[in-house]
Design a protein around this motif. Structure first.
Motif, mmCIF file in Angstrom:
data_model
loop_
_atom_site.group_PDB
_atom_site.id
_atom_site.type_symbol
_atom_site.label_atom_id
_atom_site.label_comp_id
_atom_site.label_asym_id
_atom_site.label_seq_id
_atom_site.Cartn_x
_atom_site.Cartn_y
_atom_site.Cartn_z
ATOM 1 N N GLN A 1 4.342 5.994 -1.744
ATOM 2 C CA GLN A 1 3.730 7.279 -1.418
ATOM 3 C C GLN A 1 3.527 8.067 -2.700
ATOM 4 O O GLN A 1 4.442 8.184 -3.516
ATOM 5 C CB GLN A 1 4.635 8.049 -0.455
ATOM 6 C CG GLN A 1 4.104 9.402 -0.030
ATOM 7 C CD GLN A 1 5.050 10.128 0.901
ATOM 8 O OE1 GLN A 1 6.143 9.662 1.191
ATOM 9 N NE2 GLN A 1 4.633 11.281 1.384
ATOM 10 N N LEU A 2 2.340 8.597 -2.880
ATOM 11 C CA LEU A 2 2.058 9.364 -4.088
ATOM 12 C C LEU A 2 2.785 10.702 -4.055
ATOM 13 O O LEU A 2 2.639 11.475 -3.111
ATOM 14 C CB LEU A 2 0.550 9.590 -4.216
ATOM 15 C CG LEU A 2 0.086 10.375 -5.446
ATOM 16 C CD1 LEU A 2 0.385 9.597 -6.725
ATOM 17 C CD2 LEU A 2 -1.398 10.694 -5.358
ATOM 18 N N LEU A 3 3.584 10.962 -5.093
ATOM 19 C CA LEU A 3 4.274 12.242 -5.232
ATOM 20 C C LEU A 3 3.399 13.261 -5.950
ATOM 21 O O LEU A 3 3.288 14.403 -5.523
ATOM 22 C CB LEU A 3 5.550 12.061 -6.052
ATOM 23 C CG LEU A 3 6.846 11.718 -5.353
ATOM 24 C CD1 LEU A 3 7.955 11.575 -6.399
ATOM 25 C CD2 LEU A 3 7.219 12.774 -4.332
ATOM 26 N N ASN B 1 -7.262 7.067 11.087
ATOM 27 C CA ASN B 1 -7.395 6.718 9.668
ATOM 28 C C ASN B 1 -6.546 5.518 9.323
ATOM 29 O O ASN B 1 -5.361 5.627 9.100
ATOM 30 C CB ASN B 1 -6.940 7.911 8.823
ATOM 31 C CG ASN B 1 -8.117 8.746 8.406
ATOM 32 O OD1 ASN B 1 -9.248 8.387 8.673
ATOM 33 N ND2 ASN B 1 -7.858 9.853 7.748
ATOM 34 N N ALA B 2 -7.168 4.307 9.270
ATOM 35 C CA ALA B 2 -6.393 3.111 9.002
ATOM 36 C C ALA B 2 -5.995 3.039 7.535
ATOM 37 O O ALA B 2 -4.898 2.630 7.210
ATOM 38 C CB ALA B 2 -7.175 1.878 9.405
ATOM 39 N N GLY B 3 -6.895 3.383 6.598
ATOM 40 C CA GLY B 3 -6.560 3.303 5.178
ATOM 41 C C GLY B 3 -6.585 1.870 4.705
ATOM 42 O O GLY B 3 -7.567 1.156 4.875
ATOM 43 N N VAL B 4 -5.470 1.409 4.141
ATOM 44 C CA VAL B 4 -5.325 0.041 3.647
ATOM 45 C C VAL B 4 -4.387 -0.697 4.590
ATOM 46 O O VAL B 4 -3.249 -0.274 4.787
ATOM 47 C CB VAL B 4 -4.773 0.003 2.210
ATOM 48 C CG1 VAL B 4 -4.638 -1.444 1.742
ATOM 49 C CG2 VAL B 4 -5.673 0.801 1.273
ATOM 50 N N CYS C 1 -1.156 -4.385 -1.463
ATOM 51 C CA CYS C 1 -2.573 -4.274 -1.708
ATOM 52 C C CYS C 1 -2.906 -2.802 -1.935
ATOM 53 O O CYS C 1 -2.264 -1.918 -1.338
ATOM 54 C CB CYS C 1 -3.353 -4.810 -0.506
ATOM 55 S SG CYS C 1 -5.143 -4.754 -0.670
ATOM 56 N N ALA C 2 -3.869 -2.525 -2.786
ATOM 57 C CA ALA C 2 -4.245 -1.147 -3.075
ATOM 58 C C ALA C 2 -5.754 -1.044 -3.206
ATOM 59 O O ALA C 2 -6.429 -2.019 -3.542
ATOM 60 C CB ALA C 2 -3.572 -0.657 -4.350
ATOM 61 N N TYR D 1 -4.655 4.098 -3.204
ATOM 62 C CA TYR D 1 -4.038 4.040 -1.889
ATOM 63 C C TYR D 1 -3.419 2.658 -1.684
ATOM 64 O O TYR D 1 -4.074 1.647 -1.885
ATOM 65 C CB TYR D 1 -5.080 4.304 -0.808
ATOM 66 C CG TYR D 1 -5.720 5.661 -0.918
ATOM 67 C CD1 TYR D 1 -6.766 5.881 -1.810
ATOM 68 C CD2 TYR D 1 -5.266 6.733 -0.156
ATOM 69 C CE1 TYR D 1 -7.353 7.125 -1.939
ATOM 70 C CE2 TYR D 1 -5.852 7.979 -0.267
ATOM 71 C CZ TYR D 1 -6.894 8.169 -1.162
ATOM 72 O OH TYR D 1 -7.464 9.404 -1.280
ATOM 73 N N PHE D 2 -2.167 2.656 -1.252
ATOM 74 C CA PHE D 2 -1.431 1.403 -1.063
ATOM 75 C C PHE D 2 -1.289 1.074 0.412
ATOM 76 O O PHE D 2 -1.154 1.958 1.260
ATOM 77 C CB PHE D 2 -0.039 1.502 -1.691
ATOM 78 C CG PHE D 2 -0.056 1.388 -3.181
ATOM 79 C CD1 PHE D 2 -0.243 2.513 -3.972
ATOM 80 C CD2 PHE D 2 0.098 0.154 -3.797
ATOM 81 C CE1 PHE D 2 -0.271 2.411 -5.355
ATOM 82 C CE2 PHE D 2 0.077 0.052 -5.180
ATOM 83 C CZ PHE D 2 -0.112 1.176 -5.955
#
Lengths: 114, 113
Positions: free
Chosen positions: A45-47, B1-4, B91-92, B103-104
């Motif tokens: 998670q990006l801080l 919102n699925a994202g990755v 994966c990102a 985004y990971f």
């Protein structure tokens, strides 16, 4: 080539104490710097992130980091640790390498004692 | 919102078997990448792609293969699994160069026995 060094693979603090996680980087170009947090068995998670605007960057959960070019550092701090801050923290740099992908430090596991 | 989205989340393989870790993103991102996470070593870049049809090697590419036939998908293939490939794989994706966020996915835990 870029690299990131996180000093201290494990850091232990008492609840309510200052959190300081150290990160030094090397980069051949102006860097974009990131701190990520990983809770057990979860993703990253990006801080917060530094993108060449303000040198003091505020992130989520009360964390902040200061970019110091002269020291090539981007240390992460939080004035008062909470039990829920126990996690692994990764510093990363982006820019100048293959495809502008992230280069990560080895991580610092933060433990918070009651 | 699925994202990755990564699949599978957990997998156990025998030495010598092959398998594919799937990765899909629904954000129309140009850049996609695969990292592996090992204790004390942070995340290391395996392969990456800067667009459909374009892939390149990262820091630790040996034993892995990738392709990018569509913008959305970036599968990672283990050709002949080895115990040294026991790791957590992430994966990102990102929109492109610069300061854009990366985004990971949630990670894939792989054990090779």
């Amino acid at each position: 080539a870029q690299s990131v060094t996180q000093l201290g693979s494990h850091v232990s603090v008492s609840e309510g104490a200052l959190v300081l996680l150290r990160c030094n980087y090397s980069s051949s170009v102006p860097p974009y710097l990131f701190w990520y947090v990983q809770y057990p068995n979860q993703g990253l998670q990006l801080l917060l992130k530094y993108t060449s605007a303000a040198t003091l960057v505020k992130g989520i959960n009360g964390f902040e980091a200061e970019f110091k070019k002269s020291e090539t550092s981007f240390h992460l701090t939080k004035p008062s640790a909470h039990m829920s801050d126990a996690a692994e923290y990764f510093c990363a740099v982006r820019g100048g390498n293959a495809g502008n992908m992230l280069t990560f430090g080895g991580g610092t596991r933060l433990m918070v004692k009651p | 919102n699925a994202g990755v989205t990564q699949t599978p989340k957990f997998q156990v393989l025998k030495t010598g078997q092959s398998m594919t870790l799937q990765c899909a993103q629904d954000m129309n991102h140009e850049y996609m990448s695969w990292y592996r996470q090992d204790p004390g070593m942070g995340l290391r870049l395996i392969h990456y792609s800067v667009g459909a049809g374009i892939t390149d090697q990262g820091e630790v590419p040996n034993g892995y293969n990738v392709s990018r036939s569509t913008t959305e998908d970036f599968p990672l293939r283990l050709l002949s699994a080895a115990p040294s490939q026991t790791s957590v794989y992430f994966c990102a994706s990102s929109p492109g160069q610069g300061w854009e966020g990366i985004y990971f996915g949630e990670g894939s835990w792989l054990t090779v026995v």
